[in-house]
Write a protein that holds these residues in place. Structure first.
Motif, short mmCIF file in Angstrom:
data_model
loop_
_atom_site.label_atom_id
_atom_site.label_comp_id
_atom_site.label_asym_id
_atom_site.label_seq_id
_atom_site.Cartn_x
_atom_site.Cartn_y
_atom_site.Cartn_z
N TYR A 59 0.81 -1.22 0.00
CA TYR A 59 0.00 0.00 0.00
C TYR A 59 0.84 1.27 0.00
O TYR A 59 0.34 2.35 -0.30
CB TYR A 59 -0.93 0.03 1.23
CG TYR A 59 -0.30 -0.48 2.51
CD1 TYR A 59 -0.39 -1.83 2.85
CD2 TYR A 59 0.39 0.37 3.37
CE1 TYR A 59 0.18 -2.32 4.03
CE2 TYR A 59 0.95 -0.10 4.54
CZ TYR A 59 0.86 -1.46 4.87
OH TYR A 59 1.44 -1.94 6.02
N GLY A 98 9.44 7.04 10.50
CA GLY A 98 10.23 6.68 9.33
C GLY A 98 9.92 5.29 8.84
O GLY A 98 9.14 4.55 9.45
N ARG A 150 0.69 0.85 13.77
CA ARG A 150 -0.67 0.44 13.38
C ARG A 150 -0.69 -1.04 13.02
O ARG A 150 0.23 -1.52 12.35
CB ARG A 150 -1.13 1.23 12.16
CG ARG A 150 -1.38 2.71 12.43
CD ARG A 150 -1.90 3.35 11.17
NE ARG A 150 -2.27 4.74 11.35
CZ ARG A 150 -2.84 5.49 10.41
NH1 ARG A 150 -3.11 4.95 9.22
NH2 ARG A 150 -3.15 6.74 10.64
N GLU A 152 -2.98 -2.01 11.11
CA GLU A 152 -3.49 -1.77 9.74
C GLU A 152 -4.83 -2.45 9.46
O GLU A 152 -5.74 -1.83 8.93
CB GLU A 152 -2.48 -2.17 8.65
CG GLU A 152 -1.03 -1.73 8.89
CD GLU A 152 -0.79 -0.22 8.84
OE1 GLU A 152 -1.76 0.55 8.68
OE2 GLU A 152 0.38 0.21 9.02
N ARG A 173 2.15 -7.67 14.70
CA ARG A 173 2.16 -6.32 15.27
C ARG A 173 1.43 -6.26 16.61
O ARG A 173 1.78 -5.46 17.47
CB ARG A 173 1.60 -5.32 14.26
CG ARG A 173 2.55 -5.12 13.08
CD ARG A 173 2.19 -3.94 12.20
NE ARG A 173 3.34 -3.55 11.39
CZ ARG A 173 3.49 -2.36 10.80
NH1 ARG A 173 2.54 -1.45 10.89
NH2 ARG A 173 4.57 -2.08 10.10
N MET A 192 -5.94 1.47 8.43
CA MET A 192 -6.42 2.16 7.23
C MET A 192 -7.80 1.61 6.93
O MET A 192 -8.04 0.42 7.09
CB MET A 192 -5.50 1.88 6.04
CG MET A 192 -4.17 2.58 6.12
SD MET A 192 -3.08 2.07 4.77
CE MET A 192 -2.47 0.52 5.41
N PRO A 222 -8.12 7.00 5.92
CA PRO A 222 -8.54 6.29 4.71
C PRO A 222 -7.34 5.71 3.99
O PRO A 222 -6.25 6.31 4.02
CB PRO A 222 -9.19 7.39 3.87
CG PRO A 222 -8.47 8.64 4.31
CD PRO A 222 -8.15 8.47 5.76
N ILE A 224 -5.34 5.44 0.77
CA ILE A 224 -5.26 6.28 -0.43
C ILE A 224 -4.32 5.57 -1.40
O ILE A 224 -3.16 5.29 -1.08
CB ILE A 224 -4.72 7.70 -0.08
CG1 ILE A 224 -5.65 8.38 0.94
CG2 ILE A 224 -4.59 8.55 -1.34
CD1 ILE A 224 -5.13 9.70 1.48
N ILE A 310 3.93 8.66 1.13
CA ILE A 310 3.32 7.35 1.39
C ILE A 310 2.11 7.17 0.50
O ILE A 310 1.76 6.07 0.11
CB ILE A 310 3.02 7.14 2.88
CG1 ILE A 310 2.15 8.24 3.47
CG2 ILE A 310 4.30 7.05 3.66
CD1 ILE A 310 1.94 8.12 4.97
N TYR A 311 1.45 8.29 0.19
CA TYR A 311 0.35 8.28 -0.79
C TYR A 311 0.40 9.64 -1.49
O TYR A 311 1.00 10.59 -0.98
CB TYR A 311 -1.01 8.05 -0.11
CG TYR A 311 -1.23 8.90 1.12
CD1 TYR A 311 -1.54 10.25 1.04
CD2 TYR A 311 -1.11 8.33 2.39
CE1 TYR A 311 -1.73 11.01 2.17
CE2 TYR A 311 -1.29 9.10 3.53
CZ TYR A 311 -1.61 10.43 3.40
OH TYR A 311 -1.77 11.20 4.53
N1 SAM Z 1 7.16 2.39 8.78
C1 SAM Z 1 6.35 2.58 9.91
C2 SAM Z 1 5.16 1.65 9.90
O1 SAM Z 1 4.85 1.10 8.86
O2 SAM Z 1 4.56 1.50 10.96
C3 SAM Z 1 5.88 4.01 10.07
C4 SAM Z 1 5.68 4.80 8.82
S1 SAM Z 1 4.29 4.30 7.83
C5 SAM Z 1 4.47 5.33 6.43
C6 SAM Z 1 2.95 5.07 8.75
C7 SAM Z 1 1.56 4.67 8.33
O3 SAM Z 1 1.27 5.17 7.03
C8 SAM Z 1 1.26 3.21 8.20
O4 SAM Z 1 1.03 2.62 9.46
C9 SAM Z 1 0.03 3.18 7.31
O5 SAM Z 1 -1.17 3.05 8.06
C10 SAM Z 1 0.06 4.57 6.65
N2 SAM Z 1 0.02 4.42 5.17
C11 SAM Z 1 0.94 3.86 4.38
N3 SAM Z 1 0.52 3.84 3.10
C12 SAM Z 1 -0.71 4.41 3.08
C13 SAM Z 1 -1.68 4.66 2.06
N4 SAM Z 1 -1.46 4.32 0.79
N5 SAM Z 1 -2.84 5.26 2.42
C14 SAM Z 1 -3.07 5.62 3.71
N6 SAM Z 1 -2.19 5.41 4.71
C15 SAM Z 1 -1.03 4.80 4.41
#
Ligand code: SAM
Ligand code: SF4
Length: 379
Positions: A59, A98, A150, A152, A173, A192, A222, A224, A310-311
């Motif tokens: 994702y 991070g 999370r 997730e 997790r 999410m 949400p 994304i 991330i999105y």
């Molecule tokens: N790497 C760590 C982790 O995964 O827990 C922390 C950073 S990660 C970017 C933080 C959060 O971004 C994730 O737990 C996820 O819920 C959210 N995330 C990642 N991709 C996403 C997406 N496409 N849409 C919405 N939330 C997203």
């Protein structure tokens, strides 16, 4: 206002579409928020310290497989600079987030945490993915207060599909969250909503799991879609029962936030950046009015922000920390709320741990296509 909503009731609310009925849910969540965590909105300065990641989450735009993405890791001095900015803006917490980056070594992060704790009055939250017990223990020892991870989705089949194991070690997790609590961290998790293959039933189970884990912080945003990911490219086609797919809309996120407030009255619940991304006009405010009590202004230096993608089209990607701060303060005051002061940890009142709140039960109320006969007995 006494017994907790059952999973069936949560499910029924997630499917609710009647605006008048939903208005009651928003009102109830807002009352419970005010009673249990007050009118203060706590600001957590978010610093996205590295976009390197070893994982291949289907994702996320930071996944290792996204080759063209330019990678960065902030220096200690840059992180300290962002922390000082958090102090200057009056925030009580800095969140260091991070990817799962082996370059963020145990000792390096411990050193950063020690410096922030020595040089500022800030609470420190870490969100650095699934790390070894020894890392988590060392960072707690160095002074880290909270950890966000999370889960997730509680649907194990879906999670395994979109979050592949790293080095053949399957993720657990929930087990890590329990260890974090045992180490004395305030533990935060979240989900999410609207992942392809995610059902309404599984979101109801997610909310029930928040309650079981007795989480201190719960982030709900949400999903994304990101075009440089397997989910964004439709390469993973899960097949939920027809009509059962939960949508990735702001409406379903508000419902999940409001119901989470009812089952976890004392948790800190952010109105997330992802929500503000899909409704840039007033998503943040609506989240705050429907159960949330935290926002996370971005303090990442501007040149790095676009790289922490991330999105796509993430809210606040071009604003400076100053601009983000000003904008959020105006938004918070515009809905009659106050800015929180101090670290804003979870305020557990003596004997209050078991408190949960019953929402009105849509399952027991008669419905027609356009009107509902609403029992007010449980309001
Ligand atoms: N790497 C760590 C982790 O995964 O827990 C922390 C950073 S990660 C970017 C933080 C959060 O971004 C994730 O737990 C996820 O819920 C959210 N995330 C990642 N991709 C996403 C997406 N496409 N849409 C919405 N939330 C997203
Ligand atoms: Fe890495 Fe976290 Fe993104 Fe997964 S969600 S790819 S662990 S940054």
């Amino acid at each position: 206002m006494s017994t907790p909503p059952s999973q069936m009731e949560i499910l029924s609310w997630l499917r609710e579409e009647d605006p008048q009925r939903l208005e009651q849910l928003w009102r109830r969540a807002d009352e419970v928020r005010r009673t249990h965590v007050g009118d203060e909105v706590h600001l957590r300065g978010l610093v996205e310290i590295s976009n390197y990641c070893a994982r291949q989450c289907a994702y996320c735009g930071l996944r290792a497989g996204n080759g063209p993405l330019e990678r960065y890791r902030m220096t200690v001095e840059e992180i300290l600079g962002s922390a000082r900015q958090a102090v200057a803006f009056g925030y009580g917490t800095v969140v260091l987030q991070g990817g799962e980056d082996a370059g963020l070594t145990r000792d390096w992060i411990a050193g950063v945490v020690r410096r922030i704790k020595a040089e500022t009055p800030l609470a420190v939250t870490l969100s650095l993915g699934e790390r070894a017990d020894e890392d988590l223990a060392a960072w707690r020892e160095a002074g880290a207060d909270r950890y966000l991870l999370r889960f997730e989705t509680s649907d194990q089949r879906l999670f395994a599909l979109i979050h592949p194991p790293l080095h053949d070690v399957p993720s657990d997790r929930v087990a890590i969250l329990r260890r974090l609590k045992a180490l004395g961290y305030e533990a935060g998790s979240g989900i999410m909503v609207g992942l392809p293959g995610q059902s309404y039933e599984s979101v109801a189970r997610d909310i029930d799991l928040f309650r079981d884990l007795d989480l201190d912080m719960i982030g709900i945003g949400p999903f994304i879609s990101h075009p440089a990911t397997p989910l964004g490219q439709g390469k993973i086609p899960p097949t939920p029962a027809q009509g059962d797919q939960v949508p990735a809309t702001e409406g379903i996120v508000y419902k999940a936030v409001a119901l989470t407030r009812l089952v976890c009255p004392e948790a800190n619940i952010p109105s997330t950046t992802a929500l503000a991304t899909i409704n840039q006009r007033n998503g943040r405010e609506l989240g705050l009015r429907r159960g949330a009590n935290v926002v996370m202004p971005n303090l990442t230096p501007v040149p790095y922000r676009r790289l922490y993608e991330i999105y796509p089209a993430k809210a606040c990607i071009t604003e400076t920390g100053d601009a983000c701060n000003g904008c959020l303060q105006v938004r918070i005051r515009s809905i009659g709320r106050r800015l929180g002061r101090g670290p804003g940890g979870r305020g557990k009142r003596p004997g209050s741990e078991a408190k949960t709140v019953r929402p009105p039960n849509p399952a027991t109320q008669t419905t027609t296509a356009h009107t509902r006969v609403v029992s007010t007995a449980s309001l």
